[in-house]
Scaffold this active site. Structure first.
Site: not given
Length: 175
Positions: A9-13
């Site tokens: 998913g989102c690489f920030w997470c």
């Protein structure tokens, strides 16, 4: 040090969780698994480059094993949703393990098979397991994003709850 590359998913997470693990010395956000050279975040978001948002980390296998990293990977996202994690939709958010060695491939496939056979999920695991061809680092503004922007709405409402849950589940692995 060894490298591991995961898309969940989102690489920030994903970055926000893996950088808190003992034995992980560096986590970089980036792109892998596509066909466009030197893609940008804007291009990735169209879904037309074929890349997944990923994190690539350096880890000390004497402190944390690849199997332990796989455990974190599979327990911190939904590996049964194709091209989606929560409200993030598109092939760039697919579940993927990009292996660096044949041993990583073997371990990832064995872990996936064990999970499939356990019937933990009612739907099949759709996680892609592919050899890492090229890792493209994301633009500098994506590095350490959550730690620098935790009050930003997406971070506050999406990333923070994931990080808090992660910290409870993996308390014994935190640095």
């Amino acid at each position: 040090m060894e490298k591991a590359t995961f898309g969940s998913g989102c690489f920030w997470c994903t970055e926000a969780m893996f950088q808190r693990l003992k034995g992980v010395s560096q986590v970089k956000s980036g792109y892998a698994g596509g066909h466009t050279q030197n893609p940008t975040y804007k291009e990735i978001c169209t879904g037309k480059t074929g890349h997944a948002e990923v994190i690539q980390l350096d880890y000390d296998p004497n402190v944390i094993s690849y199997d332990e990293l796989l455990e974190v990977f599979w327990k911190t996202h939904d590996p049964t949703t194709l091209n989606r994690q929560g409200n993030d939709v598109g092939s760039q958010y697919r579940s993927a393990v990009f292996y660096h060695t044949e041993n990583q491939k073997k371990l990832a496939e064995a872990y996936k098979k064990k999970l499939d056979e356990s019937d933990i999920w009612t739907d099949a695991i759709v996680t892609e397991i592919s050899s890492l061809d090229i890792f493209y680092p994301a633009e500098i503004e994506h590095e350490d994003y959550y730690n620098q922007n935790s009050s930003q709405p997406y971070c506050a409402f999406v990333v923070t709850p994931k990080v808090e849950k992660f910290k409870k589940i993996f308390a014994d692995k935190l640095s």
